[in-house]
Design a protein around this motif. Structure first.
Motif, PDB file in Angstrom:
ATOM      1  N   SER A 404       0.010 -13.693  -0.633  1.00 36.29           N
ATOM      2  CA  SER A 404       0.203 -12.876  -1.838  1.00 36.29           C
ATOM      3  C   SER A 404      -0.861 -11.786  -1.918  1.00 36.29           C
ATOM      4  CB  SER A 404       0.159 -13.750  -3.094  1.00 36.29           C
ATOM      5  OG  SER A 404      -1.133 -14.282  -3.268  1.00 36.29           O
ATOM      6  N   TYR A 405      -0.531 -10.759  -2.693  1.00 42.29           N
ATOM      7  CA  TYR A 405      -1.420  -9.615  -2.869  1.00 42.29           C
ATOM      8  C   TYR A 405      -1.537  -9.291  -4.352  1.00 42.29           C
ATOM      9  CZ  TYR A 405      -1.241  -8.632   2.136  1.00 42.29           C
ATOM     10  OH  TYR A 405      -1.361  -8.698   3.487  1.00 42.29           O
ATOM     11  N   GLY A 406      -2.654  -8.705  -4.705  1.00 37.66           N
ATOM     12  CA  GLY A 406      -2.825  -8.179  -6.055  1.00 37.66           C
ATOM     13  C   GLY A 406      -2.636  -6.675  -6.030  1.00 37.66           C
ATOM     14  N   ILE A 463      -4.949 -11.676  -1.720  1.00 41.98           N
ATOM     15  CA  ILE A 463      -5.518 -12.739  -2.555  1.00 41.98           C
ATOM     16  C   ILE A 463      -5.947 -13.897  -1.652  1.00 41.98           C
ATOM     17  CG2 ILE A 463      -5.070 -14.330  -4.453  1.00 41.98           C
ATOM     18  CD1 ILE A 463      -5.167 -11.340  -5.191  1.00 41.98           C
ATOM     19  N   GLN A 464      -7.217 -14.284  -1.785  1.00 39.41           N
ATOM     20  CA  GLN A 464      -7.736 -15.366  -0.953  1.00 39.41           C
ATOM     21  C   GLN A 464      -7.431 -16.740  -1.553  1.00 39.41           C
ATOM     22  OE1 GLN A 464      -8.966 -14.599   1.983  1.00 39.41           O
ATOM     23  NE2 GLN A 464      -8.750 -12.410   1.535  1.00 39.41           N
ATOM     24  N   ASN A 466      -7.689 -17.493  -5.762  1.00 38.49           N
ATOM     25  CA  ASN A 466      -7.242 -17.466  -7.163  1.00 38.49           C
ATOM     26  C   ASN A 466      -6.991 -16.026  -7.588  1.00 38.49           C
ATOM     27  OD1 ASN A 466      -7.645 -17.258 -10.192  1.00 38.49           O
ATOM     28  ND2 ASN A 466      -7.641 -19.486  -9.944  1.00 38.49           N
ATOM     29  N   TYR A 467      -5.721 -15.703  -7.827  1.00 38.52           N
ATOM     30  CA  TYR A 467      -5.318 -14.325  -8.161  1.00 38.52           C
ATOM     31  C   TYR A 467      -6.022 -13.811  -9.410  1.00 38.52           C
ATOM     32  CZ  TYR A 467      -2.294 -10.902 -10.484  1.00 38.52           C
ATOM     33  OH  TYR A 467      -1.813  -9.829 -11.164  1.00 38.52           O
ATOM     34  N   GLU A 470      -9.928 -13.374  -8.918  1.00 36.89           N
ATOM     35  CA  GLU A 470     -10.284 -12.317  -7.981  1.00 36.89           C
ATOM     36  C   GLU A 470      -9.966 -10.940  -8.539  1.00 36.89           C
ATOM     37  OE1 GLU A 470      -9.085 -15.158  -4.244  1.00 36.89           O
ATOM     38  OE2 GLU A 470      -8.847 -13.004  -4.000  1.00 36.89           O
ATOM     39  N   ILE A 471      -8.786 -10.796  -9.132  1.00 35.03           N
ATOM     40  CA  ILE A 471      -8.400  -9.489  -9.693  1.00 35.03           C
ATOM     41  C   ILE A 471      -9.296  -9.142 -10.874  1.00 35.03           C
ATOM     42  CG2 ILE A 471      -6.571  -8.233 -10.891  1.00 35.03           C
ATOM     43  CD1 ILE A 471      -6.172  -8.435  -7.928  1.00 35.03           C
ATOM     44  N   SER A 501      -2.120  -5.052 -13.638  1.00 35.09           N
ATOM     45  CA  SER A 501      -2.045  -5.773 -12.369  1.00 35.09           C
ATOM     46  C   SER A 501      -0.824  -6.683 -12.337  1.00 35.09           C
ATOM     47  CB  SER A 501      -3.316  -6.600 -12.154  1.00 35.09           C
ATOM     48  OG  SER A 501      -3.221  -7.354 -10.955  1.00 35.09           O
ATOM     49  N   GLU A 503       0.902  -9.714  -9.520  1.00 35.42           N
ATOM     50  CA  GLU A 503       0.761 -10.466  -8.264  1.00 35.42           C
ATOM     51  C   GLU A 503       2.014 -10.258  -7.427  1.00 35.42           C
ATOM     52  OE1 GLU A 503       0.223 -14.658  -8.665  1.00 35.42           O
ATOM     53  OE2 GLU A 503      -0.548 -14.879  -6.611  1.00 35.42           O
TER      54      GLU A 503
END
Length: 542
Positions: A404-406, A463-464, A466-467, A470-471, A501, A503
């Motif tokens: 996943s990405y933020g 995202i490593q 916790n979204y 981290e964001i 933002s 996810e």
């Protein structure tokens, strides 16, 4: 019939060089023309879409402001008309685009208005009252009737307005009157100028048209204003952000970018079509020059090689044969290093010139690669642009190994006031510095930042664990970084930064969809205090 080896070799080599040069020249010119045509067309279409979006966004803002004002109890109580007068005067002072704001009673008689214009006038027969007795009303651009003599325009042209009105009801839902407003159409020209300025600096003969859903020209060439114009190529109004070669009613063909306004959020839109055109001759002048230049260079170099080949003797038949083999391989598309032959002056000149030819053609290919890179780079900040962002996100989407990405959507708070108070050049310098701070803040190689246009930026980061954590951490760092003063033209300038933002699991939704989600979250931040982050779905954090 036998011929001299000198003649045979010179003719053979000349034909090989000429064929190779012409083939590469034609291929390169065609490829460059194709890339330039797409860049020009996409630039016009993107500007049309941006202008259409800004127009709808502006109308949505004014629509929302009037809705908020209509909820004030003071506007619904005839006994507090002086307080209502103060409120609408304040609205006009803060937002000059409202040329006139007024409050009517149940019969359509104006009880209060900005600068007390048209007080006690009966407007019950006008659409701004009749169509707003039960629900909000937004009318298209029209010439002012009652206000044209009372509110002069800058250039003395007829006053044109856009109507917005909404019913006023008491606590029991009983109709008390109408809150009506007229927006000056002059703001559209300001939006047009802001968007088209960088385009007109690079391109000649660019014109913008705004056409109503009844095909009436609202903004465009002075000879076409107010007239109906029919462009058959644009009849398919299901498309967005497109460009094409379009023949206009004047019989000329233009490179035309267009976008169809479909409203913004809860503002339904008025069905306007935004069209930006450029004459075909002006648009592709650079393309034609490049094609001619490449072809002439190829022919000149080929003729030069033919002259040199004529002086080769049979003593050099073997080296010439080696050169001919290399030329054939090049013609077949192989990557070959042309040998630099020594010992005989004529052979050295020929082999050296042949190498120069190939080097020149390679440099031309490098220039094409550079031009393609420019199409993916924001002209002002040198950051990746929207096209580069979408290509990057699409590459992520089709890589199934990614998680996943933020997606962070950034918009500067107070940027417009910087342009107004310090000038657009200062605003451009500020955007450059903002871009540098964003890039410097993203210390990890896998972070990607782009400028979409105006004061909008997007950051995509993996995202490593916790979204939310981290964001939140990186967004707060960005906000703190951008809140620090900027020193522009000997001025200390402070701005805020609102963020939204979302996810993104790349295989679930398209890049465009996730950008829309992040954009929606951004507007939550804008509408709930600014200079903070909001998540989609709408989890808020300060």
């Amino acid at each position: 019939m036998s011929i001299k080896i000198q003649t045979y070799l010179s003719v053979s080599i000349s034909l090989i060089i000429l064929a190779t040069s012409l083939f590469l020249s034609i291929f390169i010119s065609d490829k460059s023309s194709e890339l330039l045509e797409k860049e020009i067309g996409n630039s016009l279409a993107s500007s049309a879409f941006q202008l259409s979006h800004n127009l709808d966004s502006f109308m949505w803002s004014r629509y929302q402001e009037l809705q908020v004002l209509s909820e004030q109890e003071v506007l619904k109580d005839p006994r507090r008309i002086n307080e209502a007068q103060f409120l609408i005067d304040q609205l006009q002072n803060k937002i000059p685009s409202f040329s006139w704001v007024g409050i009517t009673n149940q019969q359509g008689v104006i009880q209060a208005s900005t600068k007390k214009l048209l007080i006690n006038q009966d407007i019950s027969a006008r659409p701004v009252f009749q169509k707003a007795t039960e629900q909000p009303f937004i009318g298209d651009v029209h010439d002012a009737l009652l206000l044209s003599k009372l509110i002069p325009t800058k250039d003395g042209s007829p006053l044109q307005l856009v109507d917005i009105s909404t019913p006023l009801t008491d606590k029991n839902g009983v109709f008390q009157g109408v809150l009506a407003a007229h927006l000056s159409w002059e703001w559209s020209k300001e939006v047009e100028a802001a968007i088209l300025k960088p385009i007109k600096e690079q391109k000649k003969d660019v014109e913008v048209y705004i056409i109503s859903k009844e095909d009436t020209v609202l903004l465009g060439h002075k000879n076409d204003l107010g007239k109906k114009i029919k462009i058959s190529d644009l009849d398919n109004k299901g498309k967005r952000n497109e460009w094409n070669f379009v023949r206009w009613p004047d019989g000329k063909e233009y490179v035309t970018g267009y976008a169809f306004g479909d409203g913004y959020q809860n503002y339904p839109g008025l069905g306007w079509t935004v069209v930006i055109r450029q004459s075909e001759q002006a648009a592709y002048a650079s393309v034609q020059y490049l094609q001619t230049f490449i072809l002439v260079c190829g022919i000149v170099i080929s003729l030069l090689m033919a002259v040199i080949g004529w002086f080769i003797t049979k003593r050099v038949s073997r080296p010439l044969f080696d050169l001919a083999i290399s030329a054939d391989k090049l013609k077949d598309g192989e990557i070959v290093e042309i040998p630099l032959l020594r010992g005989i002056k004529d052979i050295e000149v020929l082999s050296s010139s042949f190498r120069s030819l190939i080097s020149s053609l390679k440099q031309t290919e490098k220039q094409l690669d550079k031009m393609e890179n420019m199409a993916h780079t924001d002209y002002l900040t040198s950051m990746p642009n929207r096209l580069a962002l979408l290509e990057y996100m699409n590459s992520i989407r089709f890589d199934c190994s990614n998680g996943s990405y933020g997606v962070l959507y950034l918009d500067l708070d107070g940027f417009k006031s910087i342009n107004d108070s310090h000038g657009h050049h200062a605003g451009d310098l500020l955007l450059i510095e903002v871009g540098k701070r964003i890039i410097d803040s993203l210390i990890k190689k896998e972070h990607f930042a782009a400028r979409l246009g105006g004061d909008e930026f997007v950051v995509v980061l993996p995202i490593q664990e916790n979204y939310l954590n981290e964001i939140t951490e990186i967004s707060q760092f960005l906000i703190d970084t951008l809140n620090r003063p900027f020193f522009i033209q000997e001025h200390s300038i402070k701005i805020g930064c609102s963020m939204g933002s979302a996810e993104w699991v790349a295989q679930d939704v398209s890049p465009q969809t996730i950008l829309e989600y992040a954009d929606e979250a951004l507007y939550v931040s804008k509408n709930t205090g600014k200079n903070k982050l909001s998540f989609y779905p709408f989890r808020k954090t300060s």
